[in-house]
Structure formats: C-alpha cells, structure tokens
Scaffold this active site. Structure first.
Site, PDB file in Angstrom:
ATOM      1  N   ARG A  62       0.714  -1.337  -0.087  1.00 34.81           N
ATOM      2  CA  ARG A  62       0.117   0.100   0.028  1.00 34.81           C
ATOM      3  C   ARG A  62       0.739   1.424  -0.087  1.00 34.81           C
ATOM      4  O   ARG A  62       0.519   2.235  -0.564  1.00 34.81           O
ATOM      5  CB  ARG A  62      -0.916  -0.069   1.175  1.00 34.81           C
ATOM      6  CG  ARG A  62      -2.350  -0.652   0.860  1.00 34.81           C
ATOM      7  CD  ARG A  62      -3.296  -0.234   1.955  1.00 34.81           C
ATOM      8  NE  ARG A  62      -3.031  -0.634   3.298  1.00 34.81           N
ATOM      9  CZ  ARG A  62      -3.662  -1.445   3.933  1.00 34.81           C
ATOM     10  NH1 ARG A  62      -4.694  -1.982   3.559  1.00 34.81           N
ATOM     11  NH2 ARG A  62      -3.187  -1.652   5.070  1.00 34.81           N
ATOM     12  N   LYS A 169      -2.216 -19.554   4.281  1.00 36.08           N
ATOM     13  CA  LYS A 169      -3.267 -19.863   5.122  1.00 36.08           C
ATOM     14  C   LYS A 169      -3.623 -18.640   6.107  1.00 36.08           C
ATOM     15  O   LYS A 169      -2.750 -17.804   6.097  1.00 36.08           O
ATOM     16  CB  LYS A 169      -2.408 -20.843   6.248  1.00 36.08           C
ATOM     17  CG  LYS A 169      -3.066 -21.196   7.591  1.00 36.08           C
ATOM     18  CD  LYS A 169      -2.088 -22.049   8.414  1.00 36.08           C
ATOM     19  CE  LYS A 169      -2.663 -22.214   9.547  1.00 36.08           C
ATOM     20  NZ  LYS A 169      -2.612 -20.990  10.651  1.00 36.08           N
ATOM     21  N   ASP A 198       0.627 -24.849   3.072  1.00 32.80           N
ATOM     22  CA  ASP A 198       0.586 -25.215   4.406  1.00 32.80           C
ATOM     23  C   ASP A 198       2.258 -25.344   4.890  1.00 32.80           C
ATOM     24  O   ASP A 198       3.084 -26.357   4.073  1.00 32.80           O
ATOM     25  CB  ASP A 198      -0.052 -26.700   4.698  1.00 32.80           C
ATOM     26  CG  ASP A 198       0.076 -26.946   6.121  1.00 32.80           C
ATOM     27  OD1 ASP A 198       0.931 -26.881   6.754  1.00 32.80           O
ATOM     28  OD2 ASP A 198      -1.166 -27.288   6.448  1.00 32.80           O
ATOM     29  N   HIS A 199       2.712 -24.474   5.772  1.00 35.51           N
ATOM     30  CA  HIS A 199       4.033 -24.673   5.733  1.00 35.51           C
ATOM     31  C   HIS A 199       4.741 -25.822   6.407  1.00 35.51           C
ATOM     32  O   HIS A 199       5.863 -26.205   6.332  1.00 35.51           O
ATOM     33  CB  HIS A 199       4.527 -23.389   6.671  1.00 35.51           C
ATOM     34  CG  HIS A 199       4.347 -23.536   8.113  1.00 35.51           C
ATOM     35  ND1 HIS A 199       3.296 -22.957   8.645  1.00 35.51           N
ATOM     36  CD2 HIS A 199       5.208 -23.781   9.141  1.00 35.51           C
ATOM     37  CE1 HIS A 199       3.485 -23.105  10.040  1.00 35.51           C
ATOM     38  NE2 HIS A 199       4.559 -23.731  10.435  1.00 35.51           N
ATOM     39  N   LYS A 203       8.524 -28.520   5.793  1.00 34.57           N
ATOM     40  CA  LYS A 203       9.556 -29.255   6.935  1.00 34.57           C
ATOM     41  C   LYS A 203       9.852 -30.635   6.472  1.00 34.57           C
ATOM     42  O   LYS A 203       9.093 -31.450   6.064  1.00 34.57           O
ATOM     43  CB  LYS A 203       8.686 -29.497   8.248  1.00 34.57           C
ATOM     44  CG  LYS A 203       8.351 -28.346   8.937  1.00 34.57           C
ATOM     45  CD  LYS A 203       7.609 -28.427  10.226  1.00 34.57           C
ATOM     46  CE  LYS A 203       6.761 -27.198  10.703  1.00 34.57           C
ATOM     47  NZ  LYS A 203       7.772 -26.097  11.406  1.00 34.57           N
ATOM     48  N   ASP A 256      -6.778 -22.860  13.698  1.00 38.50           N
ATOM     49  CA  ASP A 256      -5.503 -22.309  13.547  1.00 38.50           C
ATOM     50  C   ASP A 256      -4.753 -23.580  13.278  1.00 38.50           C
ATOM     51  O   ASP A 256      -3.716 -23.378  12.206  1.00 38.50           O
ATOM     52  CB  ASP A 256      -5.208 -21.643  14.786  1.00 38.50           C
ATOM     53  CG  ASP A 256      -3.608 -20.974  14.764  1.00 38.50           C
ATOM     54  OD1 ASP A 256      -3.443 -20.549  13.318  1.00 38.50           O
ATOM     55  OD2 ASP A 256      -2.833 -21.069  15.502  1.00 38.50           O
ATOM     56  N   HIS A 261      -2.345 -28.115   9.743  1.00 42.33           N
ATOM     57  CA  HIS A 261      -1.160 -28.561  10.111  1.00 42.33           C
ATOM     58  C   HIS A 261      -1.208 -30.245  10.633  1.00 42.33           C
ATOM     59  O   HIS A 261      -0.782 -30.990  10.085  1.00 42.33           O
ATOM     60  CB  HIS A 261      -0.348 -28.054  11.036  1.00 42.33           C
ATOM     61  CG  HIS A 261       0.025 -26.480  10.731  1.00 42.33           C
ATOM     62  ND1 HIS A 261      -0.124 -25.963   9.301  1.00 42.33           N
ATOM     63  CD2 HIS A 261      -0.001 -25.377  11.366  1.00 42.33           C
ATOM     64  CE1 HIS A 261       0.195 -24.792   9.358  1.00 42.33           C
ATOM     65  NE2 HIS A 261       0.030 -24.258  10.652  1.00 42.33           N
ATOM     66  N   LYS A 361      -1.102 -23.810  23.010  1.00 46.10           N
ATOM     67  CA  LYS A 361      -0.178 -22.677  23.156  1.00 46.10           C
ATOM     68  C   LYS A 361       0.187 -22.945  24.747  1.00 46.10           C
ATOM     69  O   LYS A 361      -0.607 -23.490  25.539  1.00 46.10           O
ATOM     70  CB  LYS A 361      -0.787 -21.393  23.023  1.00 46.10           C
ATOM     71  CG  LYS A 361      -1.249 -21.264  21.451  1.00 46.10           C
ATOM     72  CD  LYS A 361      -0.252 -20.572  20.548  1.00 46.10           C
ATOM     73  CE  LYS A 361      -0.959 -20.442  19.221  1.00 46.10           C
ATOM     74  NZ  LYS A 361       0.356 -20.483  18.144  1.00 46.10           N
TER      75      LYS A 361
HETATM   76  C1  BG6 Z   1       0.674 -21.083  12.276  1.00 43.16           C
HETATM   77  C2  BG6 Z   1      -0.181 -20.916  13.414  1.00 43.16           C
HETATM   78  O1  BG6 Z   1       0.009 -21.759  11.078  1.00 43.16           O
HETATM   79  O2  BG6 Z   1       1.580 -22.225  12.812  1.00 43.16           O
HETATM   80  C3  BG6 Z   1       0.428 -20.285  14.593  1.00 43.16           C
HETATM   81  O3  BG6 Z   1      -0.910 -19.721  12.758  1.00 43.16           O
HETATM   82  C4  BG6 Z   1       1.310 -21.607  15.044  1.00 43.16           C
HETATM   83  O4  BG6 Z   1      -0.392 -19.977  15.662  1.00 43.16           O
HETATM   84  C5  BG6 Z   1       2.353 -21.819  13.843  1.00 43.16           C
HETATM   85  O5  BG6 Z   1       2.239 -20.800  16.150  1.00 43.16           O
HETATM   86  C6  BG6 Z   1       3.214 -23.080  14.341  1.00 43.16           C
HETATM   87  O6  BG6 Z   1       4.195 -23.457  13.423  1.00 43.16           O
HETATM   88  P1  BG6 Z   1       5.528 -24.074  13.615  1.00 43.16           P
HETATM   89  O7  BG6 Z   1       6.187 -24.154  12.531  1.00 43.16           O
HETATM   90  O8  BG6 Z   1       6.394 -23.357  14.514  1.00 43.16           O
HETATM   91  O9  BG6 Z   1       5.094 -25.255  14.324  1.00 43.16           O
END
Ligand code: BG6
Length: 512
Positions: A62, A169, A198-199, A203, A256, A261, A361
């Site tokens: 922006r 995501k 999806d990160h 891994k 979340d 994940h 958490k």
């Molecule tokens: C994210 C969530 O997608 O993944 C977070 O929004 C979370 O809340 C995170 O902390 C966890 O990722 P990782 O790679 O640290 O396990």
C-alpha cells in the site's frame, strides 16, 4: 557427521537444477511474512544455485516507496532474518531486478500499474513471461487480488508462459468459507495454477513421513489395524498467543492448527501408497484418507473432544498471564488455546484404531511428534518370571525441535535373572545429513517455480479437512463456555485431555 557406514552409499540422488526464468510478484511486500520468511528463503535458493539467472521480484503493497527504497528494505529484512551468513554479491544479484508497485488490493489501477511493470521487467530481465504471484497478505485480500488477477490478462497462461498463485493460510475459516474461496479461485484460475500453502509440508521431517513409510519394506506390512493400537499426533507450543490476540481470539486452536497442520500429519500417516511419487497421485491419496475420517454429529463431537484455555502460571522462566488478559482478547472469551480430539479413520486399514490429536499454546515445551503405538506383545510367556510389565512399543517421528525417528522396544537387562526394560533406538538427521539452515519455505517456493504441486494442498484436500472439524466448531459455538476446560500455562494441558485417553485405557506421551 558421517559415520562411514558403507550401506549408506545408496543415498545418492540427482542434484536439483535451477528453476526456469520467472518474475516473483509479492502482494504484501512490506509485511512480516515477506521479511521474515520469503526474502531469507529466496536468498537461500539463490545461494544454493536454485534461482534462475533471469529472476525478478516485484513487490506490491500500500505505501509509497521508490524502487531503491524497496531494494534496501528487502536487504534490511535479509540482514535481520537470514538463517545463513549473507554473501553480499549473492544478495546484490538477488535484488538487482527488484522493483515496487504501490496500490490497494481492491483498486483496479494497482493492476494497471502492475501490468505495465510486468511488461517492463519481462523485457529488461528476460523472465520469459513466467509469473509467480505470492499472496503474503491478510486473508481478506485473497478474493480481491485473485479477482483482479483472474479477470485481467495478468494471470492468464499464454504463449507457453506459466502463471501461478501461492495462497497462504488460513484458507477459509470453516467449511462453507473454504468451499466459497475454492469456487471463487476456480472460476478465475485453473486448479494447476493454484498453490495452497501449508508450511508444515515445507518441513523435511514431515516430507520424510512419506519416505519412511513407502521407501522401506519394513513398516508398510505392519502399518494397519492388525498391528497398530493407536496413533498420537502432538503439536505442542510453549509460545503464548502474544501480540496475535485479535487474530487468535477469532480463530482458536482448532481452526488455527487442526484442519491444516495436524491433518497434514494425519493424512501422511493414514494414506494408502500412491501409485507414483507425483502431485496428483499423492494428493488424491491424502484427500481420500481425510475423507475416510468419521465425521461425528455435534453431540458425538462433544464426547470426543476437549477444548481448553490457559490460565496464568509460568512457562519455564516466563511468567504468563491468563489468556483472557492478552491484548485484544475478550475478557470473557471462550476461544480455545488447546484442543484434543479422538478421530476414527473409517476404512479397511484403520478401522478401530483411534487417532488422538492435541495441540495447544503456552504448554510445557515445544514439541511436534507423531507417535505410532504398536499392539502389546502377549504377557503370558513372562507370567512366571520376576517381570511384571512390558514397556510399550512406540515408533516416534519427531518433527521439531528434535528431528529424529525413534523406536522404543523391550530389551533384556543384563544379569543372571530375567529382567526387561524399555530401550530406544534413534536416528537423528544431524548425524547423517549436513542440511544447510533453512526457513522451511525454500522447497515450497522452488517447487512452485518448477510446477511441482506435491507439497501443496488441492481443493478437495482442504475441504475434506474442514468437513471433519465443522461439527466440533458448531458444537462449541452452540455450547459457549459450557465444557470449556482450563490448564495452567507451562503444564502439559488440561486433565480432561488425559481423561479422553484414560477412558480408552491409554495415556498421552509426555511433552518433554
Ligand atoms: C501457524 C499458526 O500456522 O503455525 C501459529 O497460525 C503457530 O499459531 C504456527 O504458532 C506453528 O508453526 P511451527 O512451524 O512453529 O510449528
């Protein structure tokens, strides 16, 4: 460390080649994700020789910014978040063709400017018309950006050039919104152009689940209900909600973490062997595994789930306040910061084998693992010996922070009388492989650039995940604070989660 074991010689693989020419367009270029992950990941790809010579970056955001200011912003981000030593010449090459376009996601003139800039960059940097659009923006911008890209010619594949879109995501906030987003995207682009990230799939330890299962003759014959008692999937975080109160309070642990994940882990463990190591085949099997998860009705979902919130205590040396006192969190919030579920995969392989999932958490420590518990050996043979119990057989796939695979089994304690003890056999990645430090985004970005969607989610997989969690979301919305449990920050979670397993005669592995 190389142990010099000759049996390891079979590990030779073809080296990866650099991706073809392309222009990498980042929407949300001034944001946290760009600086913290994308730029360091691009740098690592450049350092590894995996980016093409003809590579350009266009940042869209922006604020007003000159091209020079944008380049120095990227360089600053890299200095701050790089996970390897930065070689100045490599960084200079990476940013040489970086330019900036300012504008709002929903303003048509943004895309006119972007169109002109793309044409200019493609002439001067010879990127061949190939374009990767990375939506590193808040989710509200997904629809307007994709609409403008899809309706203009900017994202149209023509003259042999590819146009791909990576979408971050969260992909929807429930089943209906995920379906609506898929419909929206698929009306504008083709499925093969859409890369839903999806990160967790970035891994190495997650990707290795496929290899562990299907590149070894050892596990597959016993990977079923005849031999497996149950599966535990844990994603425990020591971090609190921190400064993400606004997002988190509207989201909760289930949305979340679970449909994305945890379900990636579940589907990799539960899927059937794909015919080929290829995106369509692998993703079809993963989606089918999720599709086989029994979807409970609202009432049953309350029986098989625990949701809880953390209350003030200590996580290690850090004092943590009640979740409800976090900035931007409602003081009477019923949002869960912890969830535990019991799920059944209703198919021939898994009938009767519970999958227990938990994530939260502010727990005792950070630990992500998949633990496969094998059926107990009959005790009969040891009845008349001093042995009074056998340890449990677990195969534990540790995803993070330890990256290892461990097998826990029984062994005889040396000595004249029969005594048995549980022992561990552990493979640690670091003992075998010298992987350069990475952000976890390198493979994902590279794969998108070479058009390999194996590590990205397909529309059916995303929707299958939301379909399973939807009854839990509905049941909790309807019951408000009824049934919400609490746990002390720094603990292993609420007692109610222990009871979920105890009623089946089982217990969670410790979070250590
Ligand atoms: C994210 C969530 O997608 O993944 C977070 O929004 C979370 O809340 C995170 O902390 C966890 O990722 P990782 O790679 O640290 O396990």
């Amino acid at each position: 460390m190389n142990t010099g074991d000759p049996t390891r010689a079979a590990s030779a693989t073809r080296a990866a080649r650099s991706a073809g020419p392309c222009c990498f367009v980042i929407f949300g270029a001034s944001g946290d994700l760009t600086h913290r992950l994308l730029v360091p990941a691009l740098y690592n790809l450049a350092a590894g020789g995996l980016l093409p010579e003809a590579f350009a970056i266009i940042g869209v955001a922006r604020g007003e910014m000159s091209n020079d200011a944008f380049r120095s912003d990227l360089a600053q981000g890299l200095r701050r978040f790089a996970v390897r030593n930065v070689d100045q010449a490599t960084a200079d090459r990476l940013f040489a063709c970086a330019t900036y376009v300012n504008g709002n996601a929903d303003d048509p003139s943004t895309y006119e400017r972007l169109d002109r800039e793309l044409a200019r960059v493609e002439r001067t940097c010879a990127t061949g018309g190939n374009r990767l659009f990375y939506l590193a923006t808040p989710p509200v911008a997904f629809a307007p950006i994709s609409s403008h890209l899809g309706r203009s010619s900017i994202a149209r594949e023509e003259n042999g050039a590819w146009r791909r879109l990576i979408i971050e995501k969260p992909f929807g906030t429930d089943l209906a919104s995920a379906q609506a987003l898929n419909r929206h995207l698929l009306a504008l682009l083709q499925e093969h152009q859409i890369y839903r990230i999806d990160h967790y799939l970035g891994k190495e330890t997650v990707q290795n689940i496929l290899v562990l299962r299907f590149a070894n003759g050892l596990f597959e014959p016993i990977w079923n209900r005849d031999h497996i008692d149950h599966v535990q999937i844990t994603v425990a975080e020591a971090l609190t909600v921190g400064h993400r109160g606004r997002f988190y309070d509207a989201t909760g642990a289930l949305r979340d973490m679970v449909p994305n994940h945890l379900f990636q882990l579940l589907s990799l463990v539960a899927m059937e062997p794909p015919a080929r190591f290829e995106a369509q085949a692998v993703r079809s099997e993963k989606a089918q595994a999720l599709d086989a998860v029994h979807v409970p009705d609202e009432e049953a979902s309350l029986q098989d789930a625990v949701r809880a919130q953390y209350v003030a205590a200590w996580v290690g040396d850090n004092e943590v306040e009640d979740y409800r006192r976090t900035a931007d969190v409602s003081p009477d919030s019923t949002t869960e910061t912890y969830v535990a579920l019991k799920l059944m995969v209703d198919n021939w392989r898994w009938a009767g084998v519970p999958f227990y999932l938990r994530t939260g958490k502010a727990l005792k420590s950070r630990r992500t693992e998949v633990a496969i518990k094998f059926k107990q050996a009959p005790f009969a043979m040891f009845r008349d010996t001093p042995v009074d119990q056998l340890a449990q057989n677990f195969l534990v796939i540790s995803i993070q922070p330890d990256e290892c695979i461990g097998l826990h089994f029984n062994a005889k304690v040396p000595g004249p009388v029969i005594a048995i003890s549980g022992v561990d056999m552990t493979f640690r990645y670091q003992d075998y492989f010298d992987a350069a430090p990475s952000t976890g985004y390198e493979t994902l970005i590279y794969d998108c650039m070479i058009g390999d969607a194996i590590l990205f989610q397909r529309a059916d997989g995303v929707e299958a995940g939301w379909r399973v969690v939807q009854p839990f979301l509905d049941a909790w919305r309807d019951s408000g604070s009824n049934g919400l449990a609490y746990y002390k920050a720094g603990s292993e979670g609420p007692q109610e989660a222990d009871q979920l397993l105890a009623r089946d005669g089982r217990r969670w592995r410790p979070i250590v």
